[in-house]
Design an enzyme around this catalytic site. Structure first.
Site, short mmCIF file in Angstrom:
data_model
loop_
_atom_site.label_atom_id
_atom_site.label_comp_id
_atom_site.label_asym_id
_atom_site.label_seq_id
_atom_site.Cartn_x
_atom_site.Cartn_y
_atom_site.Cartn_z
N ARG A 123 -10.08 0.93 8.68
CA ARG A 123 -9.67 -0.46 8.89
C ARG A 123 -10.74 -1.27 9.58
O ARG A 123 -10.56 -2.47 9.80
CB ARG A 123 -8.42 -0.47 9.77
CG ARG A 123 -7.14 -0.82 9.02
CD ARG A 123 -6.08 -0.79 10.07
NE ARG A 123 -4.84 -1.42 9.78
CZ ARG A 123 -3.77 -0.78 9.33
NH1 ARG A 123 -3.83 0.48 8.98
NH2 ARG A 123 -2.63 -1.42 9.20
N ARG B 221 -1.22 -9.63 12.64
CA ARG B 221 -1.82 -8.51 11.89
C ARG B 221 -2.71 -9.04 10.76
O ARG B 221 -3.73 -8.45 10.45
CB ARG B 221 -0.72 -7.60 11.34
CG ARG B 221 -0.01 -6.82 12.43
CD ARG B 221 1.20 -6.12 11.92
NE ARG B 221 0.86 -5.00 11.05
CZ ARG B 221 1.73 -4.44 10.21
NH1 ARG B 221 2.95 -4.90 10.11
NH2 ARG B 221 1.35 -3.43 9.46
N LYS C 292 0.82 -1.21 0.00
CA LYS C 292 0.00 0.00 0.00
C LYS C 292 0.86 1.27 0.00
O LYS C 292 0.58 2.20 -0.73
CB LYS C 292 -0.90 0.05 1.24
CG LYS C 292 -2.05 -0.93 1.22
CD LYS C 292 -3.10 -0.57 2.26
CE LYS C 292 -2.58 -0.48 3.68
NZ LYS C 292 -2.12 -1.75 4.25
N ARG D 109 11.48 -7.45 4.98
CA ARG D 109 11.42 -5.99 5.01
C ARG D 109 12.38 -5.40 6.04
O ARG D 109 12.46 -5.89 7.17
CB ARG D 109 9.99 -5.57 5.34
CG ARG D 109 9.65 -4.20 4.87
CD ARG D 109 8.25 -4.17 4.40
NE ARG D 109 7.40 -3.71 5.51
CZ ARG D 109 6.20 -3.17 5.33
NH1 ARG D 109 5.72 -3.02 4.11
NH2 ARG D 109 5.49 -2.80 6.35
N ARG E 218 11.41 -3.80 11.63
CA ARG E 218 10.43 -3.20 12.53
C ARG E 218 9.77 -4.29 13.36
O ARG E 218 9.51 -5.37 12.85
CB ARG E 218 9.34 -2.50 11.69
CG ARG E 218 9.45 -1.01 11.68
CD ARG E 218 8.59 -0.39 10.61
NE ARG E 218 7.23 -0.92 10.53
CZ ARG E 218 6.34 -0.57 9.61
NH1 ARG E 218 6.67 0.32 8.70
NH2 ARG E 218 5.14 -1.10 9.58
P1 AMP Z 1 0.27 0.34 8.97
O1 AMP Z 1 1.57 1.00 8.77
O2 AMP Z 1 -0.85 0.98 8.20
O3 AMP Z 1 0.32 -1.14 8.77
O4 AMP Z 1 -0.14 0.57 10.52
C1 AMP Z 1 0.70 0.13 11.58
C2 AMP Z 1 -0.12 -0.04 12.85
O5 AMP Z 1 -0.75 1.20 13.22
C3 AMP Z 1 -1.27 -1.03 12.74
O6 AMP Z 1 -0.85 -2.36 12.92
C4 AMP Z 1 -2.17 -0.55 13.87
O7 AMP Z 1 -1.69 -0.95 15.13
C5 AMP Z 1 -2.04 0.96 13.78
N1 AMP Z 1 -3.05 1.53 12.84
C6 AMP Z 1 -2.81 2.18 11.66
N2 AMP Z 1 -3.94 2.57 11.09
C7 AMP Z 1 -4.95 2.15 11.89
C8 AMP Z 1 -6.37 2.21 11.83
N3 AMP Z 1 -7.00 2.81 10.79
N4 AMP Z 1 -7.08 1.66 12.84
C9 AMP Z 1 -6.48 1.07 13.88
N5 AMP Z 1 -5.15 0.94 14.00
C10 AMP Z 1 -4.37 1.49 13.02
#
Ligand code: AMP
Length: 227
Positions: A91, A174, A18, A130, A163
């Site tokens: 989400r 996840r 993404k 990654r 990370r």
């Molecule tokens: P990402 O980089 O988008 O994968 O986000 C990393 C982490 O941030 C996720 O695993 C969640 O813990 C938190 N996070 C990001 N966006 C959201 C969202 N829209 N709702 C809830 N948690 C989020």
């Protein structure tokens, strides 16, 4: 309406690419890129009150509570004037409903929801390779996009790390959360006629081409309608 007024939601499980696709779409169409994961990582790095609140959820691969995320996104959307792309939000169904409510209030609507599809095993393979640079945020992949010098960022020379949320156990957690909480959004947006699906397992360039093949005609039809 010009390309700059486009409103795009990008859906996809963790590791579907993404971030990469969001960057190229935003550059091409002049959109603001709103990535909730990046916002939260910034808050964690700056050790703010919000960062301390969300950090614990992120570390264990859980979602940050809807009320917290919705507040952050509503405040950001309020500051944006032209078009935007949402990456990592919504989400959950409550987040999607809250977004609809915010947009309705502003007289706006989502132009298209782009969903990157990927098989879980492919995601685990991709994400375990990654590596990121904590200093400048650049992301590499030991298989598909290695840095020139092992373990070192090409851009700023920083030491690359894996990370916490890219480690295999967290990735699997996840993915489970994605299946349960975010996958229902595919049906939600399909029912509204806004959803377009793309195979995310192809190369980043092929995925980018497929996405342009969807978004370019939307932009052209807008300019045609205006002429
Ligand atoms: P990402 O980089 O988008 O994968 O986000 C990393 C982490 O941030 C996720 O695993 C969640 O813990 C938190 N996070 C990001 N966006 C959201 C969202 N829209 N709702 C809830 N948690 C989020």
């Amino acid at each position: 309406m010009s390309a700059a007024d486009l409103r795009i939601v990008l859906l996809g499980c963790p590791g579907a690419g993404k971030g990469t696709q969001a960057n190229s779409l935003c550059e091409r169409y002049g959109l603001a890129h709103l990535a909730t994961g990046d916002i939260f990582r910034g808050e964690v790095a700056a050790d703010t009150a919000l960062g301390r609140e969300v950090g614990a959820y992120m570390k264990r691969g859980a979602l940050v509570p809807d009320e917290v995320v919705n507040k952050v996104v509503a405040a950001k959307l309020d500051t944006l004037r032209g078009g935007w792309l949402l990456d990592g939000f919504p989400r959950t169904l409550p987040q999607a409903r809250e977004l609809d409510r915010c947009l309705e209030g502003a007289g706006h609507k989502i132009d298209v929801v782009l969903s990157l599809q990927m098989r879980p095993e492919e995601v685990v393979r991709r994400m375990s390779g990654r590596r990121s640079c904590p200093a400048c945020g650049e992301v590499y992949n030991v298989q598909s996009r290695p840095p020139k010098a092992e373990g070192k960022c090409d851009k700023c020379g920083g030491a690359l790390v894996q990370r916490e949320d890219d480690k295999e156990a967290t990735v699997r957690q996840r993915l489970k959360v994605y299946e349960e909480m975010t996958q229902p959004l595919v049906a939600y947006y399909r029912a509204r006629g806004a959803l377009r699906e793309v195979d995310g397992s192809r190369s980043p360039d092929e995925v980018a081409q497929a996405l342009l093949g969807i978004v370019d005609p939307i932009v052209s039809s807008r300019s045609g309608a205006r002429a």
